[in-house]
Scaffold this motif. Structure first.
Motif, PDB file in Angstrom:
ATOM      1  N   PRO A  52      48.846  23.250  40.351  1.00  0.00           N
ATOM      2  CA  PRO A  52      48.935  24.506  41.105  1.00  0.00           C
ATOM      3  C   PRO A  52      48.454  25.684  40.271  1.00  0.00           C
ATOM      4  N   ALA A  53      47.600  26.479  40.856  1.00  0.00           N
ATOM      5  CA  ALA A  53      47.033  27.615  40.147  1.00  0.00           C
ATOM      6  C   ALA A  53      48.020  28.774  40.104  1.00  0.00           C
ATOM      7  N   ASP A  54      47.758  29.701  39.197  1.00  0.00           N
ATOM      8  CA  ASP A  54      48.543  30.925  39.175  1.00  0.00           C
ATOM      9  C   ASP A  54      48.376  31.653  40.503  1.00  0.00           C
ATOM     10  N   GLN A  55      49.435  32.294  40.961  1.00  0.00           N
ATOM     11  CA  GLN A  55      49.398  32.990  42.237  1.00  0.00           C
ATOM     12  C   GLN A  55      48.903  34.423  42.055  1.00  0.00           C
ATOM     13  N   GLN A  56      48.062  34.841  42.990  1.00  0.00           N
ATOM     14  CA  GLN A  56      47.450  36.166  42.881  1.00  0.00           C
ATOM     15  C   GLN A  56      47.439  36.844  44.243  1.00  0.00           C
ATOM     16  N   ARG A  57      47.816  38.118  44.264  1.00  0.00           N
ATOM     17  CA  ARG A  57      47.760  38.930  45.473  1.00  0.00           C
ATOM     18  C   ARG A  57      47.054  40.242  45.138  1.00  0.00           C
ATOM     19  N   VAL A  58      46.380  40.801  46.126  1.00  0.00           N
ATOM     20  CA  VAL A  58      45.623  42.036  45.931  1.00  0.00           C
ATOM     21  C   VAL A  58      46.150  43.097  46.886  1.00  0.00           C
ATOM     22  N   CYS A  59      46.527  44.245  46.345  1.00  0.00           N
ATOM     23  CA  CYS A  59      46.926  45.390  47.155  1.00  0.00           C
ATOM     24  C   CYS A  59      45.698  46.285  47.334  1.00  0.00           C
ATOM     25  N   PRO A 111      42.816  49.732  43.669  1.00  0.00           N
ATOM     26  CA  PRO A 111      43.468  48.498  44.109  1.00  0.00           C
ATOM     27  C   PRO A 111      44.188  47.820  42.944  1.00  0.00           C
ATOM     28  N   GLN A 112      45.316  47.201  43.250  1.00  0.00           N
ATOM     29  CA  GLN A 112      46.116  46.530  42.233  1.00  0.00           C
ATOM     30  C   GLN A 112      46.102  45.022  42.465  1.00  0.00           C
ATOM     31  N   VAL A 113      46.040  44.270  41.375  1.00  0.00           N
ATOM     32  CA  VAL A 113      46.090  42.808  41.431  1.00  0.00           C
ATOM     33  C   VAL A 113      47.416  42.352  40.849  1.00  0.00           C
ATOM     34  N   LEU A 114      48.156  41.551  41.613  1.00  0.00           N
ATOM     35  CA  LEU A 114      49.432  40.988  41.178  1.00  0.00           C
ATOM     36  C   LEU A 114      49.222  39.525  40.816  1.00  0.00           C
ATOM     37  N   THR A 115      49.637  39.125  39.621  1.00  0.00           N
ATOM     38  CA  THR A 115      49.454  37.743  39.174  1.00  0.00           C
ATOM     39  C   THR A 115      50.765  37.196  38.641  1.00  0.00           C
ATOM     40  N   GLY A 150      47.495  40.884  49.945  1.00  0.00           N
ATOM     41  CA  GLY A 150      47.084  39.573  50.438  1.00  0.00           C
ATOM     42  C   GLY A 150      46.244  38.792  49.452  1.00  0.00           C
ATOM     43  N   GLU A 151      45.940  37.559  49.824  1.00  0.00           N
ATOM     44  CA  GLU A 151      45.092  36.690  49.017  1.00  0.00           C
ATOM     45  C   GLU A 151      43.623  36.975  49.314  1.00  0.00           C
ATOM     46  N   ALA A 152      42.807  36.947  48.268  1.00  0.00           N
ATOM     47  CA  ALA A 152      41.369  37.070  48.459  1.00  0.00           C
ATOM     48  C   ALA A 152      40.851  35.835  49.192  1.00  0.00           C
ATOM     49  N   SER A 153      39.778  36.013  49.955  1.00  0.00           N
ATOM     50  CA  SER A 153      39.273  34.934  50.797  1.00  0.00           C
ATOM     51  C   SER A 153      37.761  35.018  50.882  1.00  0.00           C
TER      52      SER A 153
END
Length: 476
Positions: A52-59, A111-115, A150-153
């Motif tokens: 499982p990869a590290d989880q990442q969300r983008v604001c 924009p902020q990236v949460l990891t 949300g997640e990048a797509s």
């Protein structure tokens, strides 16, 4: 006269040769009929289970003002920084800022990236969630805008916005990856696909955001839908829409991607407030643009028979249903008339896959605002919900199943709350700003709304992307 003994010798040799040939033939035939020894080697194979990869969300970052600098008419400049709420169920959340398209005065104006790192040996990734909110009070922008992180797509749909008179819409593309993203925007309108050569090959650098004014690609479009596709890096696509009537700002909203094309789209928590005030402001020329409606796009080549059902949540009006045929390749807006103030679950059923979102407006004593409610995907059994600081937050649950469903909502502080979601119904609960763990939510559609006098906003929750399945590897 030939020698008799010579003739005999020749005859014996001929007979012996014939007999030898027969024996050889029998031996060969026998060998072909006997089972031969076999030797088989199975191809070596090993099953690899992806880690499982590290989880990442983008604001998506702050609200933007177009042409704030007179020397750069097409530049979108940030003003102020949004308030963010985020957390994870294990480990710390690392944050970093993307390079904004137009630099702000502070780190928060980007924009902020949460990891969140996945622990070594873990079979599933940690849960993580984030959300942001910002109130605009400038001469050109006024209103409340919230968004989930949300997640990048590589593929997403933006249903919302307008480039009609007084409307400004910005497509915000945030690339959190370490490689450049090349993005193509396919824009559709009420007249079909928009011919916009500049919408192809948009380069979004690694670790940066690119802002695209929609009016430069599709001017004077009342109801656009944007299909965002990227190669290389993946992007988070968001849409900022603002409305100005004359010199009076009448709302701003920051909306995310909707559910991918499907024959059923569910929109939870659509809120209608002060509808009588809005209806009283109509010019009498038909259904006003400020009134509730569902925007639907048919991406295929077959016309869609659409049925829209608006069912009230607990304690609200019963709702209504609507039917319409929408042509393939065009965008349509279906009015949601004859509804009263309240909270609703909107379900769009179609004969072919569609994308959809709903829009409502609110009129206060001094200000106006509008909200986009995106369709979403059903949640898993346990998930996190981030509620940013904004007026009167409320979590909405829609249950399409045939059995009542009980969920537990537990904040970081306070006692857990239990809520029963009726079968084929919906319910809501008021909460405060903070992080919440929800259990028992399998298959439910969830959104968070905010409301105040003349201000409103909403965002939908979506489950994390699916984990990669184990694969069999055959070495050469």
């Amino acid at each position: 006269m030939a020698d008799k003994r010579g003739i005999a010798r020749v005859s014996m040799r001929v007979v012996g040769g014939v007999i030898g040939l027969g024996v050889a033939g029998i031996a060969i035939a026998g060998a072909s009929l006997l089972p031969l020894p076999s030797f088989q080697v199975a191809a070596p194979v090993s099953t690899v289970k992806p880690v499982p990869a590290d989880q990442q969300r983008v604001c998506p970052g702050p609200l933007l003002a177009l042409a704030a600098d007179a020397g750069a008419a097409t530049t979108a400049s940030p003003f102020g920084a949004p308030t963010s709420t985020y957390g994870a169920d294990g480990g710390s959340v690392d944050t970093r800022s993307l390079k904004a398209d137009a630099d702000g005065s502070s780190r928060g104006e980007a924009p902020q990236v949460l990891t969140v790192a996945t622990p070594q040996g873990a079979s599933t990734p940690p849960l993580v969630a984030g959300a942001q909110s910002q109130s605009a009070t400038t001469d050109d922008l006024a209103g409340l805008a919230t968004s989930s992180c949300g997640e990048a797509s590589a593929d997403s749909w933006l249903v919302g916005g307008s480039t009609a008179l007084g409307q400004t819409s910005l497509v915000m593309l945030s690339n959190p990856t370490s490689v450049q993203a090349t993005v193509n925007l396919s824009i559709f309108a009420e007249t079909g696909q928009v011919d916009a050569p500049g919408a192809a090959g948009i380069v979004v650098p690694a670790g940066a955001q690119k802002v695209v004014p929609l009016a430069g690609l599709a001017p004077s479009v009342a109801a656009p839908v944007v299909h965002v596709q990227s190669t290389g890096g993946q992007v988070l696509a968001s849409l900022q829409q603002s409305f100005e009537q004359g010199i009076d700002p009448r709302g701003v909203e920051l909306s995310g991607a909707t559910g991918s094309p499907s024959r059923v789209q569910v929109i939870s928590g659509m809120t209608i407030a002060n509808l009588a005030t809005i209806e009283g402001a109509q010019s009498g020329e038909g259904y006003g643009a400020d009134l509730p409606a569902v925007r639907v796009f048919v991406p295929g080549d077959q016309d869609a028979d659409i049925t829209v059902g608006a069912v009230g949540e607990n304690g609200t009006a019963a709702g209504n249903s609507y039917a319409q045929t929408v042509k393939a390749g065009v965008v349509a807006e279906i009015p949601l008339d004859h509804l009263k103030d309240g909270n609703y679950t909107v379900t769009v059923r179609s004969s072919v896959p569609v994308v959809a979102a709903a829009r409502t407006s609110v009129a206060g004593a001094k200000t106006h605002d509008f909200t986009w409610f995106a369709s979403s995907q059903p949640m898993g059994d346990t998930f996190l919900a981030a509620v940013p600081s904004a007026p009167t937050p409320m979590v909405h649950f829609a249950n399409p199943g045939e059995k009542d469903q009980k969920v537990t909502i537990e904040g970081r502080n306070g006692k857990p709350a239990t809520l029963t979601i009726p079968a084929e119904g919906a319910a809501n609960v008021k909460v405060g700003a903070g992080m919440y763990t929800v259990t028992g939510g399998d298959g439910l559609y969830v959104s968070v709304s905010f409301a105040a006098d003349g201000a409103a906003s909403s965002f939908a929750l979506n489950p994390p992307g699916p984990l990669a399945a184990p694969i069999e590897v055959y070495p050469r």
